[in-house]
Motif scaffolding. Structure first.
Motif, short mmCIF file in Angstrom:
data_model
loop_
_atom_site.label_atom_id
_atom_site.label_comp_id
_atom_site.label_asym_id
_atom_site.label_seq_id
_atom_site.Cartn_x
_atom_site.Cartn_y
_atom_site.Cartn_z
N TRP A 164 -86.14 -41.09 -16.42
CA TRP A 164 -85.89 -41.13 -17.86
C TRP A 164 -85.01 -42.32 -18.22
O TRP A 164 -83.97 -42.54 -17.62
CB TRP A 164 -85.18 -39.88 -18.34
CG TRP A 164 -85.89 -38.58 -18.08
CD1 TRP A 164 -87.21 -38.40 -17.76
CD2 TRP A 164 -85.30 -37.29 -18.10
NE1 TRP A 164 -87.48 -37.07 -17.60
CE2 TRP A 164 -86.32 -36.36 -17.80
CE3 TRP A 164 -84.02 -36.82 -18.35
CZ2 TRP A 164 -86.08 -35.00 -17.74
CZ3 TRP A 164 -83.79 -35.45 -18.29
CH2 TRP A 164 -84.82 -34.56 -17.99
N THR A 165 -85.41 -43.06 -19.23
CA THR A 165 -84.61 -44.19 -19.71
C THR A 165 -83.59 -43.70 -20.76
O THR A 165 -83.72 -42.59 -21.29
CB THR A 165 -85.49 -45.26 -20.36
OG1 THR A 165 -86.10 -44.70 -21.53
CG2 THR A 165 -86.56 -45.77 -19.39
N LYS A 166 -82.63 -44.56 -21.05
CA LYS A 166 -81.62 -44.25 -22.08
C LYS A 166 -82.30 -43.96 -23.42
O LYS A 166 -81.93 -43.02 -24.13
CB LYS A 166 -80.64 -45.41 -22.20
CG LYS A 166 -79.53 -45.18 -23.21
CD LYS A 166 -78.57 -46.39 -23.21
CE LYS A 166 -77.36 -46.13 -24.06
NZ LYS A 166 -77.58 -46.33 -25.48
N ASP A 167 -83.30 -44.78 -23.76
CA ASP A 167 -84.02 -44.57 -25.03
C ASP A 167 -84.69 -43.20 -25.08
O ASP A 167 -84.68 -42.53 -26.11
CB ASP A 167 -85.07 -45.66 -25.25
CG ASP A 167 -84.46 -47.02 -25.58
OD1 ASP A 167 -83.27 -47.06 -25.96
OD2 ASP A 167 -85.17 -48.03 -25.44
N GLN A 193 -92.57 -40.48 -22.18
CA GLN A 193 -92.02 -41.83 -22.01
C GLN A 193 -93.12 -42.80 -21.54
O GLN A 193 -93.12 -43.97 -21.92
CB GLN A 193 -90.88 -41.78 -20.99
CG GLN A 193 -90.26 -43.12 -20.69
CD GLN A 193 -89.14 -42.97 -19.68
OE1 GLN A 193 -88.13 -42.34 -19.96
NE2 GLN A 193 -89.31 -43.53 -18.50
N GLU A 250 -82.07 -41.65 -14.59
CA GLU A 250 -83.12 -42.67 -14.49
C GLU A 250 -83.66 -42.75 -13.06
O GLU A 250 -84.87 -42.85 -12.85
CB GLU A 250 -82.61 -44.04 -14.94
CG GLU A 250 -83.72 -45.06 -14.97
CD GLU A 250 -83.47 -46.22 -15.88
OE1 GLU A 250 -84.42 -46.97 -16.13
OE2 GLU A 250 -82.32 -46.41 -16.35
#
Length: 169
Positions: free
Chosen positions: A16-19, A104, A11
């Motif tokens: 990048w997010t977890k989702d 994203q 992140e």
């Protein structure tokens, strides 16, 4: 990816997010210290199947190339999948890392799995008819050459082609 520190670094470094990591089914190989990115393609029935696995040195900690393929079969396709070509607007990014972040952020982004110096896969060219294409390649020699190849190949097929360039301060 179960490792909390890796997730936090992804992140922080890539955004990048977890989702997003879960959506793209990304994995972490702690032995190789690489992110595993599955590449899907549609078969003749329209079913998405994993065609290859790219291994990405996202943290730039190995001595090898930035990307490796799991097998010798390099797939001439796009990431994340050919379903991305259903939209009227397509953002062509330099690699999977940029593509993941752009997705994203809401852009219909893709990249060529064989790199930014590659030609657009011939079998997918008809899918680019009347599309607005935004090319976001790196500002280096490979990016400039790749951009030129794509413009030469898709000019007259796409409705319009734009080039986006980003430089560091």
């Amino acid at each position: 990816i179960e490792d909390r520190i890796i997730m936090e670094n992804l992140e922080e470094i890539r955004g990048w997010t977890k989702d997003t990591i879960e959506y793209f089914h990304l994995g972490w190989n702690k032995t190789e210290k690489r992110i595993w990115i599955p590449v899907f393609s549609n078969n003749e029935d329209g079913v998405e199947l994993i065609t290859t696995l790219k291994k990405y040195d996202v943290f730039k900690i190995t001595t090898g190339p930035k990307y490796l393929f799991l097998s010798d079969s390099i797939t001439d396709t796009i990431f994340p999948s050919t379903n991305s070509l259903f939209e009227d607007e397509v953002w062509l990014m330099a690699g999977e890392g940029d593509t993941i972040l752009a997705r994203q952020l809401g852009l219909n982004s893709i990249c060529l799995t064989t790199g930014e110096g590659s030609l657009f896969p011939k079998r997918l060219i008809p899918d680019m008819t009347r599309k607005s294409l935004y090319i976001c390649y790196d500002c280096d020699t490979a990016g400039e050459e790749g951009r030129g190849k794509i413009i030469d190949q898709l000019e007259g097929i796409c409705k319009e082609i734009y080039v986006a360039t980003f430089t560091k301060k």
